[in-house]
Design an enzyme around this catalytic site. Structure first.
Site, short mmCIF file in Angstrom:
data_model
loop_
_atom_site.label_atom_id
_atom_site.label_comp_id
_atom_site.label_asym_id
_atom_site.label_seq_id
_atom_site.Cartn_x
_atom_site.Cartn_y
_atom_site.Cartn_z
NE ARG A 1 -4.19 1.79 2.21
CZ ARG A 1 -4.39 2.83 3.00
NH1 ARG A 1 -3.52 3.12 3.97
NH2 ARG A 1 -5.46 3.60 2.85
CB ILE B 1 -5.60 5.70 -0.88
CG1 ILE B 1 -5.48 4.16 -1.01
CG2 ILE B 1 -4.98 6.18 0.42
CD1 ILE B 1 -4.03 3.68 -1.02
CB SER B 2 -10.70 3.09 -0.04
OG SER B 2 -11.47 3.69 -1.04
CD GLN B 3 -11.74 2.22 7.37
OE1 GLN B 3 -12.77 2.76 6.96
NE2 GLN B 3 -11.67 1.64 8.55
N PRO B 4 -8.23 0.71 4.39
CG PRO B 4 -6.02 0.34 5.03
CD PRO B 4 -7.12 1.35 5.12
#
Length: 242
Positions: A63, A89-92
């Site tokens: 990431r 960038i989206s939350q994992p």
């Protein structure tokens, strides 16, 4: 107990990772956090655990390569991060649960709307045959394309364009992931294969958005199920802009 057993399994997988990877332990901690949150939100999602193949993908995809250089020390916290152009960038956890809910298979062809940094596409690339991803912001599309090529994720195809229109010449798709919130584009429903699934945050920016799972049966009938409340940047429709 179930979560503890999963953590043990993930630790075993982690020992197989490249020990020269400076972010290996950070990535492991991120996945441990995701596993815990998946268990905690099972009443919403219907998923108590992640498939081992999804866990492997999260452990494999770096990431930190998909965030701006100044943000790299924060790359593995379970939080969205800015990537420029008012995008994130989206939350994992969200990447993980969206990936899990479409049930990716090795032979699948998947369309992603909202490439962003390319991280979600990178995760999908480890799980399916081909990934087609569209980003309306040309600079982000270019950066993501370069990152994915550098990492040799050669089954990911990046296009700069309007995600509302989909990618008709590559349709139909086994699954579609939309990583921006809004209404459900009719063109995407048409490009979803019978028997396919779509995951999309539905709702305006100032409304409560719900991650929504859409399925199309073999006769083309559409079914929708709200999963959980979320917060995404807006899905831009260039045809509605001045």
């Amino acid at each position: 107990m179930k979560v503890n057993l999963l953590l043990i399994g993930v630790l075993i997988i982690a020992t197989l990772a490249d020990t020269s990877d400076l972010y290996r332990l950070d990535r492991q901690q991120m996945v441990d956090t995701i596993i815990y949150e998946v268990a905690e939100t099972a009443d919403y999602t219907g998923r108590e655990v992640l498939a081992p193949k999804v866990i492997r993908a999260l452990l494999t995809v770096p990431r930190h390569e998909f965030v701006p250089q100044p943000m790299r020390q924060q790359a593995y916290i379970n939080s969205p991060l800015p990537i420029g152009h008012n995008q994130t960038i989206s939350q994992p956890y969200i990447v993980a649960i969206m990936t899990e809910l479409i049930d990716p298979q090795p032979e699948h062809k998947v369309l992603e709307i909202g490439t962003g940094s390319g991280y979600q596409a990178g995760v999908l690339s480890r799980l399916v045959s081909q990934v087609y991803t569209i980003e309306i912001i040309a600079e982000l599309a270019s950066t993501a394309k370069s990152t994915l090529a550098r990492l040799e994720y050669n089954n990911v195809h990046v296009r700069a364009g309007d995600g509302y229109l989909g990618w008709p010449e590559q349709a139909p798709f086994d699954s579609i992931i939309v990583t921006a919130g809004g209404e459900i584009p009719e063109q995407l429903l048409k490009q979803l294969k019978p028997g396919g699934t779509m995951i999309i945050p539905v709702g305006g920016f100032y409304e409560t958005q719900y991650l929504t799972l859409i399925t199309k049966d073999d006769k083309g009938q559409i079914f929708k199920r709200k999963i959980l409340p979320v917060r995404f940047v807006p899905l831009i429709n260039s045809q509605q802009q001045d």
